[in-house]
Every structure is written in C-alpha cells, then in structure tokens.
Scaffold this active site. Structure first.
Site, short mmCIF file in Angstrom:
data_model
loop_
_atom_site.label_atom_id
_atom_site.label_comp_id
_atom_site.label_asym_id
_atom_site.label_seq_id
_atom_site.Cartn_x
_atom_site.Cartn_y
_atom_site.Cartn_z
N ARG A 124 30.84 40.67 49.94
CA ARG A 124 30.04 41.13 48.81
C ARG A 124 28.90 40.14 48.52
O ARG A 124 28.92 39.01 49.01
CB ARG A 124 30.93 41.28 47.58
CG ARG A 124 31.97 42.39 47.73
CD ARG A 124 32.75 42.61 46.47
NE ARG A 124 33.67 43.74 46.60
CZ ARG A 124 34.41 44.22 45.60
NH1 ARG A 124 34.36 43.66 44.41
NH2 ARG A 124 35.21 45.25 45.80
N ARG A 128 32.06 50.41 39.62
CA ARG A 128 31.62 51.74 39.19
C ARG A 128 31.61 51.86 37.67
O ARG A 128 30.74 52.52 37.10
CB ARG A 128 32.54 52.80 39.80
CG ARG A 128 32.16 53.19 41.22
CD ARG A 128 33.20 54.06 41.85
NE ARG A 128 34.37 53.29 42.26
CZ ARG A 128 35.53 53.83 42.61
NH1 ARG A 128 35.69 55.13 42.56
NH2 ARG A 128 36.52 53.07 42.99
N TRP A 129 32.56 51.20 37.03
CA TRP A 129 32.59 51.19 35.56
C TRP A 129 31.30 50.57 35.03
O TRP A 129 30.68 51.10 34.09
CB TRP A 129 33.80 50.39 35.08
CG TRP A 129 33.98 50.35 33.60
CD1 TRP A 129 34.73 51.20 32.83
CD2 TRP A 129 33.40 49.40 32.69
NE1 TRP A 129 34.66 50.84 31.51
CE2 TRP A 129 33.85 49.73 31.38
CE3 TRP A 129 32.57 48.30 32.84
CZ2 TRP A 129 33.48 49.00 30.25
CZ3 TRP A 129 32.20 47.57 31.72
CH2 TRP A 129 32.66 47.91 30.44
N ARG A 146 44.02 55.61 48.86
CA ARG A 146 44.33 54.83 50.05
C ARG A 146 44.97 53.52 49.60
O ARG A 146 44.85 53.13 48.44
CB ARG A 146 43.07 54.57 50.89
CG ARG A 146 41.95 53.88 50.15
CD ARG A 146 40.76 53.61 51.08
NE ARG A 146 39.66 53.00 50.35
CZ ARG A 146 38.67 53.68 49.76
NH1 ARG A 146 38.65 55.00 49.83
NH2 ARG A 146 37.71 53.05 49.12
N ASN A 192 36.50 40.90 50.69
CA ASN A 192 35.59 40.79 49.55
C ASN A 192 34.56 39.67 49.68
O ASN A 192 33.58 39.64 48.93
CB ASN A 192 36.37 40.61 48.25
CG ASN A 192 37.05 41.88 47.77
OD1 ASN A 192 38.00 41.83 47.02
ND2 ASN A 192 36.57 43.04 48.24
N SER A 236 40.26 40.60 48.02
CA SER A 236 40.76 40.81 49.38
C SER A 236 40.05 39.90 50.37
O SER A 236 39.02 39.28 50.07
CB SER A 236 40.55 42.27 49.80
OG SER A 236 39.19 42.50 50.13
N ARG A 254 47.25 52.86 42.01
CA ARG A 254 45.87 52.78 42.48
C ARG A 254 44.98 53.57 41.52
O ARG A 254 44.94 54.80 41.55
CB ARG A 254 45.73 53.35 43.90
CG ARG A 254 44.28 53.37 44.44
CD ARG A 254 43.80 51.97 44.75
NE ARG A 254 42.38 51.93 45.11
CZ ARG A 254 41.93 51.72 46.36
NH1 ARG A 254 42.78 51.60 47.36
NH2 ARG A 254 40.64 51.63 46.57
N GLU A 264 56.97 53.67 45.58
CA GLU A 264 56.38 54.90 45.09
C GLU A 264 54.93 54.61 44.73
O GLU A 264 54.63 53.58 44.11
CB GLU A 264 57.12 55.39 43.84
CG GLU A 264 58.56 55.79 44.08
CD GLU A 264 58.69 57.06 44.91
OE1 GLU A 264 57.79 57.92 44.82
OE2 GLU A 264 59.69 57.19 45.63
N ASP A 320 40.93 48.53 40.89
CA ASP A 320 39.74 49.12 41.51
C ASP A 320 38.92 49.86 40.47
O ASP A 320 39.46 50.41 39.51
CB ASP A 320 40.18 50.09 42.62
CG ASP A 320 39.02 50.50 43.52
OD1 ASP A 320 38.00 49.79 43.55
OD2 ASP A 320 39.14 51.55 44.18
#
Length: 248
Positions: A77, A30-31, A202, A74, A71, A196, A215, A26
């Site tokens: 998009r 944004r990157w 989430r 997706n 996903s 994540r 974990e 993820d």
C-alpha cells in the site's frame, strides 16, 4: 483512554458464545472514501471499532478475540497509509501495556514481526511480558500484524524440517498437533467463528490451517460501522448452525 474499560455484563439471554471469534477487519478504506476522507481516517475509526468490539467480546464471555490487522501483502500500500497504520499500532499497544493487567486481558501480537520498526517490537515485547503474567485463563485479544496464512504454514514447515534434519523428530512422527504447535496460534484453540465484514466473500489468507472447522459469517457492514448489534447477529447465526465436524 485504555483498550478495555467497560464493566463486564452478562450475555443477552445467557446465550452461549463461541470460545474464539476471529475477524477480518475490512472496509476501512471504502468507509473513508464514501465520506470524502483519506484512507487513514477509516483506519482510525476502524481501530476504535476494534476497541469497542474487543471489550464487548470480553464482557459477554468470549475468551479469545483475534483480528486481521495487517497482512503480509499490506506493505504494498502507499507508504503514507503504511506509516499511518504503524502509528495506530504504536498508540494501541501503549494503551494495552497500561491497562491490560488491571482488566485481566492479555493482548498479544501474532505474525512475522521481524520487519516491524524497533520501537513497535519493544512495545510488543512489553505487552507480551504482561500477558504472560496473567496466565493461560485470561481473556486474550490478538492482533495479527504482518500475517499471512500461507507464510505461517511455510515457516512452520521449515521449523519442523530443521527438527527432522537435526534428528530430533522422525518424519513418521509428524502429526497435525506437531504442525499446530509451530503456528503463531499455538497458545490458543482454533477459531469457532470467523467474521468477514464489508461485503467481500473470501478468506484472504487468514488462519488457513486453523479455520478448517470454523463457521464463517459474512456481512455487508463496513468494519468502521460494525456495532455490538452486528456481533450479536453473528453469534446468533453461529448458534443456529449444527457443527458436526464430519459426523452425522
């Protein structure tokens, strides 16, 4: 340039590593936005990060490395972005088909593959055939494409219901193992550690059944910036935890 090229090396300090690590890749968009670039540029760098981290995981002894690549949601998009992602899948599946046998790494694709373009399905078939020849002990890198945890469970329930309807299975004989055997991940153990990146906290419909005792490790690092040092930090955090599986 192949998917797995770096020579194997020992894990730092001979520390234990999880058998199965999964990552929700993820932060690509944004990157790119932070740098004034199109989202496709972020996906390209994110794919290169996948190659680097997958290689590193193999080198330090992780047997299964699974990533959430695309996903079931997706498809909503912009078409330009979806097309760019499909082209990236073509590129990396070709590389996997060329190199994975020599490196002893099985590359597999998980998910509902029926909506994918025909040429990508052919590449998936080729990589799957090569993976089969490596046997069950090979290191495995899996890409979840058109994957959704709820969709996976729904499809498993439907398949089991058909067995019950046909008389091959009695309802009282359905166990957790029965359900697990009908999931896309039936050939691998459940993940020990799920990472994540990007600051989101989430699970986003990823490995819902399989993550019952996993974990989780969350980090603000965007996936294209995720380095081997970040993987080391996640593994160190995992090793510091006491996994009791419901016991004392």
């Amino acid at each position: 340039m192949g998917l797995f090229k770096r020579k194997p090396k020992a894990a730092a300090g001979n520390r234990p590593v999880p058998r199965h690590i999964a990552v929700i890749m993820d932060g690509n968009g944004r990157w790119a936005k932070k740098r004034g670039l199109p989202r496709q540029a972020g996906h390209k760098i994110g794919a290169e990060t996948f190659r680097t981290i997958a290689t590193y995981c193999k080198d330090i002894g992780v047997q299964y490395f699974t990533v959430y690549a695309f996903s079931t949601e997706n498809w909503k998009r912009p078409q330009e972005e979806v097309d760019a992602l499909m082209e990236l899948f073509r590129k990396y599946l070709r590389e996997a088909a060329e190199t994975m046998f020599q490196r002893g790494v099985a590359v597999r694709v998980l998910g509902d593959l029926s909506p994918l373009p025909r040429d990508i399905l052919e590449l998936i078939r080729e990589t799957g055939e090569i993976a089969d020849t490596l046997g069950p002990d090979a290191a495995t890198a899996s890409l979840c494409i058109n994957y959704g945890g709820r969709d996976e469970i729904k499809n498993a329930v439907r398949a089991i219901a058909e067995q019950v309807k046909g008389g091959a299975l009695a309802p009282e004989d359905i166990t957790e193992e029965t359900i697990g055997a009908h999931l896309y991940t039936a050939h691998m153990p459940d993940p020990d550690l799920i990472i994540r990146p990007s600051g989101e906290v989430r699970i986003s419909n990823f490995l819902l059944w399989q993550s019952a005792y996993a974990e989780y490790y969350f980090t603000d690092v965007l996936w294209p910036d995720f380095k081997t040092a970040d993987m080391d930090a996640a593994i160190d955090a995992y090793n510091s935890r006491n996994r009791r599986f419901g016991g004392v």
